[in-house]
Design a protein around this motif. Structure first.
Motif, PDB file in Angstrom:
ATOM      1  N   GLU A 213     -32.187 102.363 -23.819  1.00 17.07           N
ATOM      2  CA  GLU A 213     -32.941 101.134 -23.568  1.00 17.07           C
ATOM      3  C   GLU A 213     -32.833 100.174 -24.747  1.00 17.07           C
ATOM      4  O   GLU A 213     -32.629  98.970 -24.563  1.00 17.07           O
ATOM      5  N   HIS A 214     -32.946 100.729 -25.968  1.00 18.26           N
ATOM      6  CA  HIS A 214     -32.809  99.877 -27.155  1.00 18.26           C
ATOM      7  C   HIS A 214     -31.409  99.284 -27.233  1.00 18.26           C
ATOM      8  O   HIS A 214     -31.236  98.125 -27.623  1.00 18.26           O
ATOM      9  N   VAL A 217     -31.225  96.457 -24.748  1.00 20.41           N
ATOM     10  CA  VAL A 217     -31.930  95.271 -25.245  1.00 20.41           C
ATOM     11  C   VAL A 217     -31.131  94.608 -26.360  1.00 20.41           C
ATOM     12  O   VAL A 217     -30.983  93.376 -26.411  1.00 20.41           O
ATOM     13  N   ARG A 220     -28.244  92.778 -24.925  1.00 19.41           N
ATOM     14  CA  ARG A 220     -28.663  91.524 -24.280  1.00 19.41           C
ATOM     15  C   ARG A 220     -28.921  90.438 -25.322  1.00 19.41           C
ATOM     16  O   ARG A 220     -28.550  89.290 -25.141  1.00 19.41           O
TER      17      ARG A 220
END
Length: 427
Positions: A213-214, A217, A220
Motif C-alpha cells: 500500500e505504501h 501511494v 502515485r
C-alpha cells in the motif's frame, strides 16, 4: 478452567469435526474393550482373581474407555473418570485390562495436549500418576500374602524373584505413564508453536500488504509529481507564447510565427517527455531500462533555459566548478527543480524580465540557484503542488531547499544536493 499460560496463549477447544472423531474413537475403543473381555473369558485369563458377575464386568469394561468420547472437550474430567474406573475395575478383578490401560494412556496424553488450564492439567496428571503407583503398591501388598510357596520355583536369575517382579512392574508403569505425560506436553508445545507460526505468517502478510500500500501511494505521488513537472512547465511556456502571439498577430506576423513555432516545439517536447515517463513506468525490473536512460537530467537544464528565453525572458545559465557525474535520480531531481522554478517564474512572477540559473559543483554538494527579477509576492503559492514536489524531491536525496524573495527584489530558489563520496576519499 481456561486460564491462560504465562505467555498469554491458551489452546482453543476442539472443532466440531474433532469432536465427532472423539465420539467415534471412544465408541470404537469401547467395542474393542468388550471384545477383549470376551477373549479373556475364552482363555480363562483371570490375573486379578475370580471375576465379579458378568453384568458388573460389562459395566466396568464400558466405564473405562467410554469417557474418551469427551476427551478433548473435557480432558481433565475425562482423565479423572477413566482413572477412577481403571482402579475400580482392577479392585473388582475385571479380567479386561489391555484396552483399559491404553484408554488411561490416551486420557493422560489428551489432558497434557489439550488442557487449557496448564496448572490444573499438570496437577491432575501428577495426581493420577501418583494414584496409580499407590494402587500398584497396594496391589503388591495384597497379592504377596496370597502367593503360593512355589510361585518362583523356576527363577534362576541373580536378582531375588520377588524384587525382580516388583522392579519390573514399577519400571513398566513408570515408562507407560511417563510417556503419556511427556508426549502430551510435546503435543501442547507443538500446537503453541503452530499458533505462533500462524500469527507470524499473518503479521508478515499484514506487513507485506502495508508495504504494498505504501509503495502504491508512493508511486502515485511520484507519478503526480512527474506529471505536474512535465505538463505545468510546458503548458506555462505555451501560455506565454500564445499570449505574445495574440498581441503581435496583426502587427508583426513574423513574431507571431516565431511564437507559434515555440508553442509547437513546447508541445512536442511535452509529449516526448510524457512518453519517456510512461515508458519508465511500464518498464519491468527484468527488462533493460532504455526508457529510464532517456529521462531528463541536469544535462538538459540548458534546454529549459532556452525555452524560457524563447518565452521572452533574458535567461542565462552558468555552470561553476568541475562538473561531477551525478546519480541518475539526483540528476533528474535537479532538472525537475530547475524546471519547476522556471515554470513558477513564467506563471507567477509579475513583470519578470531576467532569469538566472546557476549550477555550482562544490566539494561535497551540487548547488542549484534560480533567480528572477519579478515583482510581487509568491507566498500564496508556497503550498502549491510544484513547491511540494520540490520539497519531496530534495528531502528524498537528503538535500536542502531555500525558497523566498531576494533582498534586491525578485525571487530565489536555491537547493543543495549532497554528492556521493568517491571510494578512497576522506570525508
Amino acid at each position: 478452567m481456561t486460564s491462560e499460560t504465562a505467555d498469554g496463549w491458551r489452546r482453543p477447544g476442539p472443532t466440531p469435526e474433532q469432536q465427532r472423531v472423539d465420539l467415534y474413537a471412544g465408541l470404537a475403543a469401547t467395542v474393542l474393550a468388550l471384545l477383549s473381555l470376551t477373549l479373556a473369558h475364552s482363555t480363562g485369563t483371570f490375573l486379578f482373581g475370580p471375576p465379579p458377575s458378568g453384568f458388573e464386568q460389562l459395566v466396568w469394561t464400558v466405564a473405562v474407555p467410554l469417557p474418551l468420547i469427551w476427551r478433548r472437550r473435557y480432558p481433565a474430567v475425562t482423565t479423572l473418570l477413566i482413572s477412577a474406573a481403571f482402579i475400580g475395575s482392577q479392585v473388582r478383578a475385571v479380567p479386561e485390562w489391555q484396552l483399559s490401560q491404553w484408554a488411561l494412556f490416551a486420557a493422560i496424553f489428551t489432558l497434557g495436549a489439550w488442557g487449557r488450564d496448564r496448572r490444573l492439567s499438570r496437577r491432575v496428571r501428577v495426581g493420577v500418576i501418583v494414584a496409580m503407583f499407590l494402587w500398584l503398591a497396594i496391589s503388591y501388598a495384597i497379592n504377596l500374602s496370597s502367593l503360593p510357596p512355589d510361585a518362583f520355583a523356576d527363577a534362576i536369575g541373580p536378582v531375588p524373584p520377588l524384587i525382580a517382579a516388583i522392579v519390573t512392574g514399577i519400571l513398566v508403569n513408570a515408562l507407560f505413564l511417563g510417556f503419556a505425560y511427556f508426549f502430551g506436553e510435546i503435543a501442547w508445545i507443538a500446537a503453541r508453536r503452530q499458533h505462533e507460526l500462524v500469527e507470524q505468517a499473518e503479521a508478515l502478510r499484514r506487513s507485506q500488504a502495508e508495504a504494498r500500500e505504501h509503495a502504491v501511494v508512493g508511486e502515485r505521488v511520484r507519478i503526480a509529481r512527474e506529471l505536474h513537472d512535465v505538463v505545468a512547465h510546458h503548458v506555462s511556456v505555451m501560455g506565454v507564447q500564445a499570449a505574445a502571439c495574440r498581441r503581435v498577430f496583426d502587427k508583426d506576423p513574423d513574431k507571431a510565427r516565431t511564437a507559434l513555432s515555440a508553442i509547437e516545439e513546447s508541445a512536442r517536447t511535452a509529449v516526448d517527455e510524457l512518453r519517456r515517463m510512461l515508458g519508465v513506468l511500464r518498464a519491468r525490473d527484468s527488462e533493460p531500462a532504455d526508457a529510464a536512460q532517456q529521462v531528463a537530467g541536469i544535462a538538459q537544464v540548458e534546454a529549459v533555459v532556452t525555452r524560457a528565453r524563447e518565452a521572452g525572458l533574458q535567461a542565462t545559465l552558468g555552470v561553476y566548478g568541475d562538473p561531477t557525474p551525478l546519480p541518475e535520480s539526483v540528476s533528474q531531481a535537479a532538472y525537475r527543480v530547475v524546471q519547476e522554478a522556471v515554470t513558477n517564474v513564467l506563471k507567477h512572477a509579475t513583470g519578470a524580465r531576467m532569469l538566472d540559473v546557476r549550477i555550482r559543483y562544490l566539494t561535497q554538494d551540487v548547488e542549484i540557484e534560480v533567480t528572477d527579477d519579478g515583482r510581487g509576492s509568491r507566498e500564496s503559492n508556497a503550498d502549491g503542488l510544484g513547491l511540494i514536489g520540490m520539497r519531496e524531491r530534495v528531502a528524498t536525496h537528503g538535500g536542502e531547499l531555500e525558497v523566498g524573495p531576494r533582498a534586491g527584489g525578485g525571487w530565489r530558489v536555491r537547493v543543495r544536493f549532497p554528492l556521493p563520496v568517491p571510494a578512497g576519499r576522506a570525508t
